[in-house]
Motif scaffolding. Sequence first.
Motif, PDB file in Angstrom:
ATOM      1  N   ASP A   4      64.237  69.981  68.297  1.00 40.20           N
ATOM      2  CA  ASP A   4      63.057  69.962  67.429  1.00 40.20           C
ATOM      3  C   ASP A   4      62.777  68.612  66.790  1.00 40.20           C
ATOM      4  O   ASP A   4      61.711  68.401  66.232  1.00 40.20           O
ATOM      5  CB  ASP A   4      63.199  71.008  66.316  1.00 40.20           C
ATOM      6  N   GLU A   5      63.730  67.699  66.849  1.00 32.53           N
ATOM      7  CA  GLU A   5      63.539  66.404  66.194  1.00 32.53           C
ATOM      8  C   GLU A   5      63.453  65.247  67.187  1.00 32.53           C
ATOM      9  O   GLU A   5      63.322  64.093  66.796  1.00 32.53           O
ATOM     10  CB  GLU A   5      64.642  66.163  65.168  1.00 32.53           C
ATOM     11  N   ALA A   6      63.508  65.555  68.466  1.00 27.89           N
ATOM     12  CA  ALA A   6      63.464  64.515  69.499  1.00 27.89           C
ATOM     13  C   ALA A   6      62.126  63.782  69.485  1.00 27.89           C
ATOM     14  O   ALA A   6      61.077  64.391  69.322  1.00 27.89           O
ATOM     15  CB  ALA A   6      63.724  65.125  70.870  1.00 27.89           C
ATOM     16  N   ASP A   7      62.192  62.472  69.645  1.00 24.97           N
ATOM     17  CA  ASP A   7      61.008  61.604  69.731  1.00 24.97           C
ATOM     18  C   ASP A   7      61.441  60.380  70.525  1.00 24.97           C
ATOM     19  O   ASP A   7      61.905  59.388  69.954  1.00 24.97           O
ATOM     20  CB  ASP A   7      60.515  61.228  68.335  1.00 24.97           C
ATOM     21  N   ALA A   8      61.304  60.471  71.845  1.00 28.08           N
ATOM     22  CA  ALA A   8      61.802  59.413  72.736  1.00 28.08           C
ATOM     23  C   ALA A   8      61.219  58.050  72.387  1.00 28.08           C
ATOM     24  O   ALA A   8      61.901  57.039  72.497  1.00 28.08           O
ATOM     25  CB  ALA A   8      61.512  59.762  74.188  1.00 28.08           C
ATOM     26  N   GLY A   9      59.964  58.006  71.961  1.00 24.94           N
ATOM     27  CA  GLY A   9      59.330  56.748  71.601  1.00 24.94           C
ATOM     28  C   GLY A   9      59.999  56.077  70.415  1.00 24.94           C
ATOM     29  O   GLY A   9      59.914  54.867  70.244  1.00 24.94           O
ATOM     30  N   ASP A  10      60.692  56.881  69.606  1.00 25.92           N
ATOM     31  CA  ASP A  10      61.387  56.372  68.431  1.00 25.92           C
ATOM     32  C   ASP A  10      62.901  56.301  68.679  1.00 25.92           C
ATOM     33  O   ASP A  10      63.679  56.124  67.746  1.00 25.92           O
ATOM     34  CB  ASP A  10      61.071  57.275  67.238  1.00 25.92           C
ATOM     35  N   GLY A  11      63.322  56.494  69.945  1.00 30.06           N
ATOM     36  CA  GLY A  11      64.743  56.406  70.281  1.00 30.06           C
ATOM     37  C   GLY A  11      65.541  57.648  69.936  1.00 30.06           C
ATOM     38  O   GLY A  11      66.768  57.619  69.926  1.00 30.06           O
ATOM     39  N   MET A  12      64.866  58.756  69.629  1.00 30.51           N
ATOM     40  CA  MET A  12      65.545  60.000  69.281  1.00 30.51           C
ATOM     41  C   MET A  12      65.466  60.920  70.495  1.00 30.51           C
ATOM     42  O   MET A  12      64.395  61.423  70.820  1.00 30.51           O
ATOM     43  CB  MET A  12      64.858  60.661  68.089  1.00 30.51           C
ATOM     44  N   ILE A  13      66.602  61.127  71.168  1.00 34.23           N
ATOM     45  CA  ILE A  13      66.601  61.943  72.379  1.00 34.23           C
ATOM     46  C   ILE A  13      67.343  63.256  72.130  1.00 34.23           C
ATOM     47  O   ILE A  13      68.337  63.296  71.430  1.00 34.23           O
ATOM     48  CB  ILE A  13      67.201  61.194  73.594  1.00 34.23           C
ATOM     49  N   SER A  14      66.811  64.311  72.720  1.00 34.68           N
ATOM     50  CA  SER A  14      67.405  65.627  72.579  1.00 34.68           C
ATOM     51  C   SER A  14      68.769  65.671  73.265  1.00 34.68           C
ATOM     52  O   SER A  14      68.961  65.087  74.332  1.00 34.68           O
ATOM     53  CB  SER A  14      66.477  66.663  73.220  1.00 34.68           C
TER      54      SER A  14
END
Length: 174
Positions: A123-133
């Motif tokens: 629910d918090e993944a944001d690949a553009g911000d470097g946050m990967i599931s």
Amino acid sequence: MADEHEQSESSEVVVKNYITPNGYHKLKLELDHLWKIERPELVKMVAWAASNGDRSENGDYIYGKKRLREIDRRVRFLRKRLEISEVIDPAMRGQCDQVFFGATVTVCDVDGRENTYSIVGVDEADAGDGMISWVSPLARVLLGLREGDTAILRSPVGDQELEIVEVNYLVQDG
């Protein structure tokens, strides 16, 4: 995170929603905003629009009812996600050079380009911000490896070799 699934009393399989404290906080803020602020204001607007007579051609009423359904659907989704959440604080891991959920990992490809990724909940993944599931292909390749290890990321465009340069478990704000 030893067991991804657990049996509930009704014998249905419940998949845990692993999430960082920051991710949990953001979901909770969204739920509170929708339920305590946006929805009550919209209910007032719909009641006002309904009092204006013919509802079949009343744009405020039609839009308001549609938006209420969207909010109610999102509220149900958020409540369920928060209910099955298992909050895992990366900072509790301390100093560790092995990649687990919550790690912030710096990798270097064969061309010498470095990228940093934080392995977080779905629910918090944001690949553009470097946050990967943690269930993404990249995270699954990295999990369990240590600083200095090499990971092979297989993709439709070919295999990519990544060296793990650094592993950190950071205190999250939120």
